[in-house]
Design an enzyme around this catalytic site. Structure first.
Site, PDB file in Angstrom:
ATOM      1  N   ARG A 132       0.845  -1.209   0.000  1.00 49.10           N
ATOM      2  CA  ARG A 132       0.000   0.000   0.000  1.00 49.10           C
ATOM      3  C   ARG A 132       0.868   1.243   0.000  1.00 49.10           C
ATOM      4  O   ARG A 132       0.559   2.231  -0.669  1.00 49.10           O
ATOM      5  CB  ARG A 132      -0.925  -0.007   1.221  1.00 49.10           C
ATOM      6  CG  ARG A 132      -2.050  -1.015   1.102  1.00 49.10           C
ATOM      7  CD  ARG A 132      -2.701  -1.249   2.460  1.00 49.10           C
ATOM      8  NE  ARG A 132      -3.275  -0.040   3.016  1.00 49.10           N
ATOM      9  CZ  ARG A 132      -3.539   0.134   4.315  1.00 49.10           C
ATOM     10  NH1 ARG A 132      -3.256  -0.802   5.202  1.00 49.10           N
ATOM     11  NH2 ARG A 132      -4.064   1.257   4.739  1.00 49.10           N
ATOM     12  N   SER A 147      -6.729  -3.485   8.284  1.00 49.08           N
ATOM     13  CA  SER A 147      -5.383  -3.535   8.839  1.00 49.08           C
ATOM     14  C   SER A 147      -5.416  -3.419  10.364  1.00 49.08           C
ATOM     15  O   SER A 147      -4.811  -4.220  11.082  1.00 49.08           O
ATOM     16  CB  SER A 147      -4.552  -2.401   8.218  1.00 49.08           C
ATOM     17  OG  SER A 147      -3.359  -2.207   8.913  1.00 49.08           O
ATOM     18  N   LYS A 151      -5.353  -6.914  13.359  1.00 54.20           N
ATOM     19  CA  LYS A 151      -4.336  -7.025  14.408  1.00 54.20           C
ATOM     20  C   LYS A 151      -4.976  -7.033  15.800  1.00 54.20           C
ATOM     21  O   LYS A 151      -4.563  -7.777  16.679  1.00 54.20           O
ATOM     22  CB  LYS A 151      -3.335  -5.870  14.284  1.00 54.20           C
ATOM     23  CG  LYS A 151      -2.418  -6.050  13.073  1.00 54.20           C
ATOM     24  CD  LYS A 151      -1.479  -4.874  12.878  1.00 54.20           C
ATOM     25  CE  LYS A 151      -2.176  -3.656  12.353  1.00 54.20           C
ATOM     26  NZ  LYS A 151      -1.343  -2.590  11.872  1.00 54.20           N
TER      27      LYS A 151
HETATM   28  N1  URA Z   1      -2.767   1.848  11.257  1.00 56.12           N
HETATM   29  C1  URA Z   1      -2.642   0.566  10.825  1.00 56.12           C
HETATM   30  O1  URA Z   1      -2.283  -0.320  11.596  1.00 56.12           O
HETATM   31  N2  URA Z   1      -2.936   0.303   9.539  1.00 56.12           N
HETATM   32  C2  URA Z   1      -3.348   1.232   8.663  1.00 56.12           C
HETATM   33  O2  URA Z   1      -3.610   0.923   7.527  1.00 56.12           O
HETATM   34  C3  URA Z   1      -3.461   2.558   9.125  1.00 56.12           C
HETATM   35  C4  URA Z   1      -3.171   2.832  10.451  1.00 56.12           C
END
Ligand code: URA
Length: 394
Positions: A132, A147, A151
């Site tokens: 990206r 994203s 996580k």
């Molecule tokens: N924080 C992230 O972990 N991923 C992103 O794409 C943007 C901010």
């Protein structure tokens, strides 16, 4: 995958597609069931990133002092935004790299651990983010939501408070964009069976006073002592109240707020901070933190009110002083940074200190001073009030 990122960037993903992407990303690596490993409901918070954002560093000790386990995996800073791990590494001896087993043991024993994200968790995100970055497709709401939430979900907390920053220094420049991201992340979390709440908070000016790693740790300690800047303190207490409301203590938010303030007032939050830092090998005393050799005070050029402080401009000034990194392999100087002594809406008289620049030499101090002064807009009118917490969703 680069073509995929570009297709998503131009065509967007609907909710179902965003969930499918998030789910596939989670399944690219290991997942942790924190609640099962700790035997308690575990809460987590995440910020979309800003300038001077040290919120987790104060929230963790307060929530843990209130008896709620807090286990968090964090990232590093890149560009004008700082990262929690870099801030923690300004504490001599502090270890951010614990094994998953050590992490879980510390959350069990101390009630609090903040560590670097394990490489085994969502490896797809690292690869995708890299793509990206080079295809200029970072700035897409579905890709950002997938994203962040992949996580958070993989890291295993049962309940998550998301702090979505809005304004000049944030990914989301407008409230509408921030709302869209917040709702998308909320839905992703709920579909994965997590409780989620979002706060939309102001990032049109730096948060609190301090921008820069050791300076932000000092401000965290001041805040845990009850002497923090009002905007930062308000955000910390709001996040704590939400986390305590989600916890297995089954409090309402008002009681959560009272408990959080109580933990600061009775010293238990600061005691928890010291226990936590020591548990991860760090020296918790303020005197152990590095100090920059040159501190330059910047006086206001005229009488008036602070109408605005450019968050990106201050973040970039701190970066150029050495507090941040331009590429992920740059090293950082933990001692340097900026303190914004006067904030939006404050009255100033000519010559009165607006800010301080902490630098490693006179030359960088002079460059930093020029950049920080340019970030300040001082004029006659009082700007409209803008609270730190703009909206709560969920
Ligand atoms: N924080 C992230 O972990 N991923 C992103 O794409 C943007 C901010």
């Amino acid at each position: 995958m680069a073509a995929f990122c570009m297709a998503v960037f131009f065509r967007g993903l609907n909710a179902e597609e965003t969930f499918a992407l998030t789910d596939a990303m989670i399944r690219s690596g290991e997942t942790i069931d924190l609640g099962a490993a700790i035997g308690r409901k575990v809460v987590d918070k995440h910020s979309t990133g800003g300038v001077g954002d040290k919120t987790s560093l104060a929230v963790g000790p307060i929530v843990a002092a209130c008896g709620v386990p807090f286990g968090k995996m964090s990232g590093r800073g890149l560009g004008h935004t700082g990262g929690t791990l870099d801030k923690l590494e300004s504490i001599p001896g502090f270890r951010v790299e614990l094994s998953t087993e050590e992490f879980l043991q510390q959350v069990r024993d101390v009630g609090l651990a903040i560590i670097g994200q394990s490489a085994d968790l969502v490896p797809a995100d690292k690869l995708l983010y890299g793509l990206r970055d080079v295809t200029a497709t970072v700035d897409n709401v579905s890709l950002i939501a997938a994203s962040i939430m992949s996580k958070k979900i993989a890291a295993g907390a049962d309940a998550i408070v998301l702090d979505v920053k809005v304004g000049d220094g944030a990914f989301m420049k407008t409230l509408d964009d921030a709302r869209e991201l917040a709702w998308m992340m909320l839905e992703l979390g709920r579909q994965a069976g997590r409780e989620v709440a979002c706060v939309l908070t102001d990032m049109d000016q730096p948060l609190g006073h301090a921008v820069g790693n050791a300076l932000e740790i000092r401000e965290t300690i001041e805040t845990l002592r009850g002497e923090g800047p009002p905007d930062f303190t308000e955000l910390v207490v709001t996040a704590c109240a939400q986390l305590l409301a989600f916890s297995d203590l089954a409090l309402d938010e008002e009681t959560g707020r009272a408990r959080a303030l109580g933990a600061v007032a009775d010293g238990s939050a600061l005691a928890m901070y010291e226990r936590w830092i020591a548990a991860q090998g760090g020296d918790p005393s303020e005197d152990a933190l590095p100090r920059a050799p040159v501190v330059r005070e910047l006086g206001a050029l005229r009488d008036g009110h602070v109408r605005a402080i450019g968050a990106v401009a201050v973040g970039m000034a701190a970066l150029r002083l050495g507090a941040g990194r331009r590429t992920k392999d740059d090293s950082i100087d933990h001692a340097v940074g900026v303190r914004c002594l006067r904030k939006r809406g404050d009255a100033v008289t000519a010559g009165e200190p607006l800010a301080e620049v902490h630098a490693h030499d006179e030359r960088s101090a002079a460059e930093g001073a020029e950049a920080v002064l340019a970030a300040y807009d001082v004029g006659d009118e009082v700007p409209p009030a803008r609270p730190i917490v703009l909206e709560t969703i969920g």
